[in-house]
Design a protein around this motif. Structure first.
Motif, short mmCIF file in Angstrom:
data_model
loop_
_atom_site.label_atom_id
_atom_site.label_comp_id
_atom_site.label_asym_id
_atom_site.label_seq_id
_atom_site.Cartn_x
_atom_site.Cartn_y
_atom_site.Cartn_z
N ARG A 12 -39.24 -5.82 91.85
CA ARG A 12 -39.18 -4.60 91.06
C ARG A 12 -39.58 -3.29 91.87
O ARG A 12 -40.49 -3.38 92.55
N GLU A 15 -37.77 2.12 88.06
CA GLU A 15 -37.17 2.28 86.79
C GLU A 15 -36.35 3.72 86.74
O GLU A 15 -36.64 4.55 87.37
N THR A 20 -35.24 -1.27 84.52
CA THR A 20 -36.03 -1.79 85.56
C THR A 20 -34.97 -1.90 86.62
O THR A 20 -33.70 -2.36 86.46
N HIS A 34 -29.85 -3.35 88.15
CA HIS A 34 -30.34 -2.47 87.33
C HIS A 34 -30.39 -3.34 86.01
O HIS A 34 -29.45 -3.93 85.35
#
Ligand code: SF4
Length: 103
Positions: A12, A15, A20, A34
């Motif tokens: 990750r 955002e 995320t 995404h």
């Protein structure tokens, strides 16, 4: 096609639009994946738009991605929490850029 194991194979990195983002990213050429429940590989997406048109619960929204080599707009799964796992988007995507994990 999108890597269905992206959650273990990628990290990750942030955002965007409440969604995320899984790296690696190096904008504007490399934008990552995404979404999580409904995941779109931005580096594969060619902005065909069938997913957005066919989704019965309007999960997707167009976003601008100027300078990306595959397409300068992409579908953001901004309402992935609404997904009913019908798999239409996965089936219609001509480049297999979408992974939906009913989990
Ligand atoms: Fe929409 Fe169905 Fe795709 Fe979920 S699986 S995002 S409900 S088209």
């Amino acid at each position: 096609p999108i890597d269905p194991n992206f959650e273990t194979n990628r990290e990750r990195v942030g955002e965007e639009n409440g969604v995320t983002v899984w790296g690696p990213v190096d904008p504007p050429e490399q934008l990552g994946i995404h979404g999580t429940h409904v995941a779109v590989d931005y580096d594969i997406c060619i902005a065909d738009g069938a997913c957005l048109e066919d989704c019965p619960v309007d999960v997707f929204t167009w976003v601008d991605t100027p300078g990306h080599p595959e397409s300068e707009i992409k579908v953001e799964p901004t309402r992935e929490d609404q997904c009913i796992d019908c798999m239409l988007c996965v089936d219609v995507c001509p480049v297999d850029a979408i992974d939906v994990d009913p989990g």
